[in-house]
Motif scaffolding. Structure first.
Motif, PDB file in Angstrom:
ATOM      1  N   LYS A   6       0.520  -1.136  -0.134  1.00 13.16           N
ATOM      2  CA  LYS A   6      -0.133  -0.008   0.283  1.00 13.16           C
ATOM      3  C   LYS A   6       0.846   1.516   0.152  1.00 13.16           C
ATOM      4  CE  LYS A   6      -3.398   2.550   2.889  1.00 13.16           C
ATOM      5  NZ  LYS A   6      -4.555   2.593   1.927  1.00 13.16           N
ATOM      6  N   VAL A   7       0.768   1.617  -1.102  1.00 12.51           N
ATOM      7  CA  VAL A   7       1.372   3.688  -1.273  1.00 12.51           C
ATOM      8  C   VAL A   7       0.794   4.772   0.011  1.00 12.51           C
ATOM      9  CG1 VAL A   7       2.237   5.597  -2.854  1.00 12.51           C
ATOM     10  CG2 VAL A   7       2.083   3.024  -3.554  1.00 12.51           C
ATOM     11  N   LEU A   8       1.783   4.515   0.987  1.00  9.67           N
ATOM     12  CA  LEU A   8       0.792   5.688   2.242  1.00  9.67           C
ATOM     13  C   LEU A   8       0.950   6.886   1.090  1.00  9.67           C
ATOM     14  CD1 LEU A   8       3.117   4.516   5.432  1.00  9.67           C
ATOM     15  CD2 LEU A   8       0.578   4.142   4.360  1.00  9.67           C
ATOM     16  N   LYS A   9       0.082   7.966   0.887  1.00  8.36           N
ATOM     17  CA  LYS A   9      -0.111   9.156   0.612  1.00  8.36           C
ATOM     18  C   LYS A   9      -0.361   9.919   1.427  1.00  8.36           C
ATOM     19  CE  LYS A   9      -0.572   7.340  -3.729  1.00  8.36           C
ATOM     20  NZ  LYS A   9      -1.330   7.354  -5.717  1.00  8.36           N
ATOM     21  N   SER A  10      -1.789  10.322   1.709  1.00  4.23           N
ATOM     22  CA  SER A  10      -2.035  11.123   2.950  1.00  4.23           C
ATOM     23  C   SER A  10      -0.985  11.402   3.942  1.00  4.23           C
ATOM     24  CB  SER A  10      -3.313  10.891   2.710  1.00  4.23           C
ATOM     25  OG  SER A  10      -3.574   9.238   3.829  1.00  4.23           O
ATOM     26  N   ASP A  11      -2.073  12.495   5.237  1.00  6.42           N
ATOM     27  CA  ASP A  11      -1.298  12.603   6.021  1.00  6.42           C
ATOM     28  C   ASP A  11      -1.676  11.401   7.184  1.00  6.42           C
ATOM     29  OD1 ASP A  11       0.104  14.731   5.676  1.00  6.42           O
ATOM     30  OD2 ASP A  11      -0.960  16.232   6.205  1.00  6.42           O
ATOM     31  N   VAL A  12      -2.727  11.714   7.089  1.00  6.10           N
ATOM     32  CA  VAL A  12      -4.258  10.421   7.855  1.00  6.10           C
ATOM     33  C   VAL A  12      -2.329   9.430   7.359  1.00  6.10           C
ATOM     34  CG1 VAL A  12      -5.977   9.400   8.081  1.00  6.10           C
ATOM     35  CG2 VAL A  12      -5.413  11.552   7.501  1.00  6.10           C
ATOM     36  N   GLU A  13      -2.703   8.629   6.117  1.00  3.25           N
ATOM     37  CA  GLU A  13      -1.832   6.664   5.932  1.00  3.25           C
ATOM     38  C   GLU A  13      -1.058   6.977   7.304  1.00  3.25           C
ATOM     39  OE1 GLU A  13      -3.928   5.396   1.749  1.00  3.25           O
ATOM     40  OE2 GLU A  13      -2.590   7.089   2.400  1.00  3.25           O
ATOM     41  N   LEU A  14       0.107   8.644   6.338  1.00  3.67           N
ATOM     42  CA  LEU A  14       1.361   8.324   7.331  1.00  3.67           C
ATOM     43  C   LEU A  14       0.788   8.355   8.682  1.00  3.67           C
ATOM     44  CD1 LEU A  14       3.233  10.989   5.040  1.00  3.67           C
ATOM     45  CD2 LEU A  14       3.992   8.640   5.692  1.00  3.67           C
ATOM     46  N   PHE A  15       0.066   9.099   9.349  1.00  2.00           N
ATOM     47  CA  PHE A  15      -0.300   8.952  10.911  1.00  2.00           C
ATOM     48  C   PHE A  15      -0.452   7.674  10.953  1.00  2.00           C
ATOM     49  CE2 PHE A  15      -2.584   9.185  14.547  1.00  2.00           C
ATOM     50  CZ  PHE A  15      -1.403  10.813  15.595  1.00  2.00           C
ATOM     51  N   ALA A  16      -1.403   6.683  10.683  1.00  2.00           N
ATOM     52  CA  ALA A  16      -1.689   5.539  11.219  1.00  2.00           C
ATOM     53  C   ALA A  16      -0.185   4.755  11.060  1.00  2.00           C
ATOM     54  CB  ALA A  16      -2.769   5.535  10.321  1.00  2.00           C
ATOM     55  N   MET A  46       8.879  10.981  12.071  1.00  2.65           N
ATOM     56  CA  MET A  46       8.579  12.073  11.682  1.00  2.65           C
ATOM     57  C   MET A  46       8.265  12.646  10.806  1.00  2.65           C
ATOM     58  SD  MET A  46       9.729  15.844  13.311  1.00  2.65           S
ATOM     59  CE  MET A  46      11.371  15.927  11.483  1.00  2.65           C
ATOM     60  N   PHE A  47       6.641  13.092  10.490  1.00  2.00           N
ATOM     61  CA  PHE A  47       6.521  13.598   9.085  1.00  2.00           C
ATOM     62  C   PHE A  47       5.857  14.787   8.636  1.00  2.00           C
ATOM     63  CE2 PHE A  47       2.529  11.745  10.215  1.00  2.00           C
ATOM     64  CZ  PHE A  47       1.313  12.971  10.353  1.00  2.00           C
ATOM     65  N   SER A  48       6.493  16.027   8.043  1.00  2.45           N
ATOM     66  CA  SER A  48       5.351  17.315   7.790  1.00  2.45           C
ATOM     67  C   SER A  48       4.404  17.445   6.205  1.00  2.45           C
ATOM     68  CB  SER A  48       7.130  18.130   7.430  1.00  2.45           C
ATOM     69  OG  SER A  48       7.623  18.143   6.960  1.00  2.45           O
ATOM     70  N   PRO A  49       4.203  18.453   6.118  1.00  2.00           N
ATOM     71  CA  PRO A  49       4.081  18.682   4.536  1.00  2.00           C
ATOM     72  C   PRO A  49       4.964  17.974   3.794  1.00  2.00           C
ATOM     73  CG  PRO A  49       2.705  20.150   5.917  1.00  2.00           C
ATOM     74  CD  PRO A  49       3.937  19.027   6.885  1.00  2.00           C
ATOM     75  N   ASN A  50       6.265  18.611   4.131  1.00  2.00           N
ATOM     76  CA  ASN A  50       6.914  18.538   2.970  1.00  2.00           C
ATOM     77  C   ASN A  50       8.454  16.768   2.735  1.00  2.00           C
ATOM     78  OD1 ASN A  50       6.490  20.579   2.009  1.00  2.00           O
ATOM     79  ND2 ASN A  50       7.433  22.355   3.017  1.00  2.00           N
ATOM     80  N   SER A  51       7.144  15.968   4.012  1.00  4.33           N
ATOM     81  CA  SER A  51       9.070  15.465   4.321  1.00  4.33           C
ATOM     82  C   SER A  51       8.844  14.155   5.393  1.00  4.33           C
ATOM     83  CB  SER A  51      10.288  15.726   4.786  1.00  4.33           C
ATOM     84  OG  SER A  51      10.275  16.551   6.294  1.00  4.33           O
ATOM     85  N   VAL A  52       9.347  13.560   5.290  1.00  7.00           N
ATOM     86  CA  VAL A  52       8.917  12.380   6.033  1.00  7.00           C
ATOM     87  C   VAL A  52      10.937  11.504   7.008  1.00  7.00           C
ATOM     88  CG1 VAL A  52       8.335  10.004   6.580  1.00  7.00           C
ATOM     89  CG2 VAL A  52       7.331  10.958   4.764  1.00  7.00           C
ATOM     90  N   TYR A  59      13.209  11.890   4.049  1.00  7.60           N
ATOM     91  CA  TYR A  59      12.725  12.249   2.488  1.00  7.60           C
ATOM     92  C   TYR A  59      11.849  13.018   1.927  1.00  7.60           C
ATOM     93  CZ  TYR A  59      14.935   7.655   3.455  1.00  7.60           C
ATOM     94  OH  TYR A  59      15.949   6.750   3.857  1.00  7.60           O
ATOM     95  N   ILE A  60      12.120  13.413   0.792  1.00 10.19           N
ATOM     96  CA  ILE A  60      11.239  14.478   0.696  1.00 10.19           C
ATOM     97  C   ILE A  60       9.750  14.203  -0.096  1.00 10.19           C
ATOM     98  CG2 ILE A  60      10.843  16.539  -1.005  1.00 10.19           C
ATOM     99  CD1 ILE A  60      12.651  17.405   0.897  1.00 10.19           C
ATOM    100  N   ARG A  61       9.004  14.060   0.177  1.00  8.72           N
ATOM    101  CA  ARG A  61       7.298  13.710  -0.245  1.00  8.72           C
ATOM    102  C   ARG A  61       7.238  13.638  -1.014  1.00  8.72           C
ATOM    103  NH1 ARG A  61       2.853  14.643   4.935  1.00  8.72           N
ATOM    104  NH2 ARG A  61       1.507  13.685   3.101  1.00  8.72           N
ATOM    105  N   ASN A  62       6.957  14.718  -2.378  1.00  9.10           N
ATOM    106  CA  ASN A  62       7.063  14.436  -3.729  1.00  9.10           C
ATOM    107  C   ASN A  62       8.078  13.960  -4.652  1.00  9.10           C
ATOM    108  OD1 ASN A  62       8.958  16.669  -3.929  1.00  9.10           O
ATOM    109  ND2 ASN A  62       7.700  18.105  -4.558  1.00  9.10           N
TER     110      ASN A  62
END
Length: 77
Positions: A6-16, A46-52, A59-62
């Motif tokens: 499963k590819v984690l894309k959203s903040d909710v998926e990364l948080f889970a 940790m994650f932010s809108p730009n990195s994980v 790692y840069i999210r985009n």
């Protein structure tokens, strides 16, 4: 038992994924049909809108894809 991912894309998926401490691996696309596994990873620290941050590395999210393995015969995450 088959495995898929499963590819984690959203903040909710990364948080889970961070809460459940599931192993995340980092993938970079090399073209239409090719990928490179950059890091077989670990848990999300940790994650932010730009990195994980995984296993001490950012790692840069985009630029990367974040994947977890799920069993096809389970509900997954």
């Amino acid at each position: 038992m088959n495995h898929t991912y499963k590819v984690l894309k959203s903040d909710v998926e990364l948080f889970a994924a961070a809460l459940s401490q599931v192993k995340v691996y980092v993938v970079q696309s090399l073209g239409e049909d090719f990928i490179s596994v950059i890091d077989y990873g670990g848990t999300i620290e940790m994650f932010s809108p730009n990195s994980v941050k995984i296993a001490g590395a950012y790692y840069i999210r985009n630029q990367f894809e974040f994947r977890i393995e799920v069993n096809e015969d389970s509900a997954g995450m």
